[in-house]
Design an enzyme around this catalytic site. Sequence first.
Site, PDB file in Angstrom:
ATOM      1  N   ARG A 262      -9.695  -4.567  -2.475  1.00  0.00           N
ATOM      2  CA  ARG A 262      -8.448  -4.157  -1.835  1.00  0.00           C
ATOM      3  C   ARG A 262      -7.823  -3.002  -2.598  1.00  0.00           C
ATOM      4  O   ARG A 262      -7.740  -3.035  -3.827  1.00  0.00           O
ATOM      5  CB  ARG A 262      -7.459  -5.339  -1.788  1.00  0.00           C
ATOM      6  CG  ARG A 262      -8.042  -6.470  -0.961  1.00  0.00           C
ATOM      7  CD  ARG A 262      -7.068  -7.594  -0.727  1.00  0.00           C
ATOM      8  NE  ARG A 262      -7.739  -8.657   0.010  1.00  0.00           N
ATOM      9  CZ  ARG A 262      -7.187  -9.824   0.313  1.00  0.00           C
ATOM     10  NH1 ARG A 262      -5.949 -10.071  -0.078  1.00  0.00           N
ATOM     11  NH2 ARG A 262      -7.860 -10.724   0.998  1.00  0.00           N
ATOM     12  N   ARG A 277      -3.484  -9.374  -9.406  1.00  0.00           N
ATOM     13  CA  ARG A 277      -3.671  -8.459  -8.286  1.00  0.00           C
ATOM     14  C   ARG A 277      -4.657  -7.356  -8.674  1.00  0.00           C
ATOM     15  O   ARG A 277      -4.276  -6.380  -9.321  1.00  0.00           O
ATOM     16  CB  ARG A 277      -2.320  -7.859  -7.867  1.00  0.00           C
ATOM     17  CG  ARG A 277      -2.319  -7.155  -6.532  1.00  0.00           C
ATOM     18  CD  ARG A 277      -0.927  -6.677  -6.155  1.00  0.00           C
ATOM     19  NE  ARG A 277       0.026  -7.768  -6.023  1.00  0.00           N
ATOM     20  CZ  ARG A 277       0.168  -8.511  -4.913  1.00  0.00           C
ATOM     21  NH1 ARG A 277      -0.560  -8.249  -3.854  1.00  0.00           N
ATOM     22  NH2 ARG A 277       1.047  -9.487  -4.884  1.00  0.00           N
ATOM     23  N   GLU A 349       0.595 -17.754  -5.056  1.00  0.00           N
ATOM     24  CA  GLU A 349      -0.371 -17.943  -3.977  1.00  0.00           C
ATOM     25  C   GLU A 349      -1.805 -17.963  -4.503  1.00  0.00           C
ATOM     26  O   GLU A 349      -2.212 -17.098  -5.272  1.00  0.00           O
ATOM     27  CB  GLU A 349      -0.225 -16.806  -2.957  1.00  0.00           C
ATOM     28  CG  GLU A 349      -1.248 -16.891  -1.843  1.00  0.00           C
ATOM     29  CD  GLU A 349      -1.228 -15.670  -0.926  1.00  0.00           C
ATOM     30  OE1 GLU A 349      -0.230 -14.920  -0.960  1.00  0.00           O
ATOM     31  OE2 GLU A 349      -2.210 -15.468  -0.209  1.00  0.00           O
ATOM     32  N   SER A 352      -4.624 -18.994   1.365  1.00  0.00           N
ATOM     33  CA  SER A 352      -3.845 -18.757   2.565  1.00  0.00           C
ATOM     34  C   SER A 352      -4.688 -19.257   3.733  1.00  0.00           C
ATOM     35  O   SER A 352      -5.810 -18.800   3.926  1.00  0.00           O
ATOM     36  CB  SER A 352      -3.589 -17.255   2.686  1.00  0.00           C
ATOM     37  OG  SER A 352      -2.544 -16.993   3.573  1.00  0.00           O
ATOM     38  N   ARG A 391      -7.794 -16.051  -9.305  1.00  0.00           N
ATOM     39  CA  ARG A 391      -6.508 -16.712  -9.563  1.00  0.00           C
ATOM     40  C   ARG A 391      -6.709 -18.159 -10.012  1.00  0.00           C
ATOM     41  O   ARG A 391      -5.906 -18.686 -10.779  1.00  0.00           O
ATOM     42  CB  ARG A 391      -5.623 -16.651  -8.316  1.00  0.00           C
ATOM     43  CG  ARG A 391      -5.104 -15.233  -8.086  1.00  0.00           C
ATOM     44  CD  ARG A 391      -4.088 -15.158  -6.974  1.00  0.00           C
ATOM     45  NE  ARG A 391      -3.657 -13.765  -6.792  1.00  0.00           N
ATOM     46  CZ  ARG A 391      -2.773 -13.377  -5.882  1.00  0.00           C
ATOM     47  NH1 ARG A 391      -2.231 -14.268  -5.066  1.00  0.00           N
ATOM     48  NH2 ARG A 391      -2.435 -12.109  -5.770  1.00  0.00           N
TER      49      ARG A 391
END
Length: 423
Positions: A262, A277, A349, A352, A391
């Site tokens: 990303r 991130r 998070e 999801s 994560r």
Amino acid sequence: MLDPKLLRTDLYEVATQLLRRGFKLDTREFHSLEEQRKELQILTQQLQNERNTQSKGIGRAKSAGEDIKPLLDAVANIGDKLKTAQDKLGLIQQQLRRMLLDVPNLPHQSVPQGESEAQNREERLWGELPQFDFEAADHVDLGTAKGWADFDTAAKISGSRFVVLNGPLARMQRALIQFMLDVHTQQHGYVETYVPFLVNSSSLYGTGQLPKFEEDLFKVDSEPPLYLIPTAEVPLTNILRDEIIDDQDMPRRFVAHTPCFRSEAGSYGQDTRGMIRQHQFEKIEMVQAVRPAESEDVLEQLTAHAEVILQQLGLPYRVVTLCTGDLGFSASKTYDLEVWLPGQGKYREISSCSNFGDFQARRLQARWRNPESGKPELLHTVNGSGLAVGRTLVAVMENYQDKDGNIHIPEVLQPYMGGAEQL
RNA sequence: GGAGAAGUGGCCGAGCGGCUGAAGGCGCUCCCCUGCUAAGGGAGUAUGGGGUUAAUAGCUCCAUCGAGGGUUCGAAUCCCUCCUUCUCCGCCA
């Protein structure tokens, strides 16, 4: 993509529901384009019908040995009229399509109203927060102290938002991947799948990343252009593109481990420290293609599948329902799993899980044959991370640290680490 | 990367300018016959879209034979570009 028929018959209701998630549909523009479309399509089809009928007559006359000259004269100008009508229609249809591709999914009625993550609804908490008799370190300090995580070397090789993992920590990442895949394939009935990490633009249109979110993707300058996958959802869901699945083969359940890429455009300044991130991270993704009547239940099940991983790892977490304003573009309902990070003192998070209804399926033309009607119908797609591995690694480090900076290995992971109890 | 061949309905496969949305076969569904594990007879069986409509019911029209352009009154059939697959050569983990 929303059902164009729904927009035609119930435009203002759709607009109202979209407003819930902060999207303003230009109903005037849509209405105007739709009027033009209708007029031009009727005209085009009339002309086609005329041409077809005339041409058939010419064929018959010719084989009967009659003079076809007058017939030819009669069709002479249909061609031009048809061409201009078709061109205009094509233009309008393209505009309508562009417009529809930019419209997000309708939020499910159970989704709480809200503008930002602050209005997300907490559904449940799991696990005890760990108590330390020392100041809990964050994963960056824990990792760099022992030389397990090296951000400087990663920056030299590639730039910011990358990491090099060394030795036991690299191994623990691999152990987490193995563990998660084993649980989902052996206990939850998913088929382990290996997929391409580079995909074409059609696939990204299918799952909804394109045309709106191109700046979030890494694009490879090839011919034709390819994109690095931002999630395994893209290749996994596109397995279903242009397919009609027999009822007996439903539901389809896929799980894959892939790296995800990303660009994180627009996130500058956020989570710049550590592995939260990154431009590249590992993720386990679950994707299900289900009968429309089942998708709501499946979302609950799939979310539970992701929770099992956190529970078995002994990581405290909470489940939140995203409010309308925080909902992703293609989703009609989303549960986020947020893991407790002692180093940050908050929940972050880690998964999801979303029900997309027929939104992706319509773009993909992914269908199943309904035995009741015998007809192909759009299926529903449900997916979720199970889990984001990077994560999870962070969460294990921070939750299982001791005062000497050692990381204890969760019991379920030990068999994957040669029986070791700590890094 | 070079040379050649091919892409047709769920599958196999014919067609190679009009009577073809597409022969034939397989598969599947329903009916009949027969009766014992297999066979015979009949019927049906693509998808998307538009109009009309309360209708996802009917009726009707349009489009689709890998994709996109073109030629033509008319294209699955002719021409061009691209994509994919297969075979041979080269290269390669």
